[in-house]
Design a protein around this motif. Structure first.
Motif, mmCIF file in Angstrom:
data_model
loop_
_atom_site.group_PDB
_atom_site.id
_atom_site.type_symbol
_atom_site.label_atom_id
_atom_site.label_comp_id
_atom_site.label_asym_id
_atom_site.label_seq_id
_atom_site.Cartn_x
_atom_site.Cartn_y
_atom_site.Cartn_z
ATOM 1 N N GLN A 1 5.520 -18.754 42.262
ATOM 2 C CA GLN A 1 6.984 -18.834 42.329
ATOM 3 C C GLN A 1 7.511 -19.864 41.350
ATOM 4 O OE1 GLN A 1 9.113 -16.770 44.131
ATOM 5 N NE2 GLN A 1 10.580 -17.743 42.781
ATOM 6 N N ALA A 2 6.821 -20.986 41.230
ATOM 7 C CA ALA A 2 7.236 -22.018 40.282
ATOM 8 C C ALA A 2 7.198 -21.479 38.853
ATOM 9 C CB ALA A 2 6.349 -23.248 40.414
ATOM 10 N N ASP B 1 10.204 -19.189 38.437
ATOM 11 C CA ASP B 1 11.422 -19.993 38.320
ATOM 12 C C ASP B 1 11.534 -20.609 36.926
ATOM 13 O OD1 ASP B 1 11.965 -19.369 40.956
ATOM 14 O OD2 ASP B 1 11.342 -21.328 41.748
ATOM 15 N N GLU B 2 10.411 -21.068 36.405
ATOM 16 C CA GLU B 2 10.395 -21.670 35.066
ATOM 17 C C GLU B 2 10.738 -20.627 34.005
ATOM 18 O OE1 GLU B 2 6.948 -23.525 32.304
ATOM 19 O OE2 GLU B 2 7.134 -24.417 34.308
ATOM 20 N N LEU C 1 12.506 -17.898 34.447
ATOM 21 C CA LEU C 1 13.924 -17.566 34.580
ATOM 22 C C LEU C 1 14.798 -18.633 33.942
ATOM 23 C CD1 LEU C 1 14.127 -16.136 38.212
ATOM 24 C CD2 LEU C 1 14.503 -14.899 36.073
ATOM 25 N N ALA C 2 14.446 -19.891 34.146
ATOM 26 C CA ALA C 2 15.220 -20.980 33.566
ATOM 27 C C ALA C 2 15.150 -20.925 32.036
ATOM 28 C CB ALA C 2 14.700 -22.325 34.077
#
Length: 74
Positions: free
Chosen positions: A59-60, A63-64, A66-67
């Motif tokens: 998930q991290a 998220d990275e 996507l950012a």
């Protein structure tokens, strides 16, 4: 996410799955002493903890990504 972190978690999971199978075989071949049953439950809990850690790492990473995509599109 570090590929090495994921590798360590996957190796730990593999070792725990092997240990769980060993306990299951011991239980199947005897009257299942209480310590064997407790041990297999503890190993299963450890597998679940490792699975959760793997999910967190994945998930991290998502998220990275996507950012980074949002930054690139800005």
């Amino acid at each position: 996410m570090s590929d090495e972190d994921l590798k360590h978690l996957m190796n730990a999971r593999e070792a725990l799955v092997h240990k769980r199978l060993t306990w299951a075989q011991a239980i199947a071949s005897s009257d299942a002493p209480d310590n064997a049953i407790r041990s297999i439950v503890e190993v299963q809990r450890a597998i679940e903890v490792v699975d959760f850690a793997i999910e967190e790492l994945e998930q991290a990473e998502l998220d990275e990504e996507l950012a980074e995509d949002e930054e690139d599109n800005s």
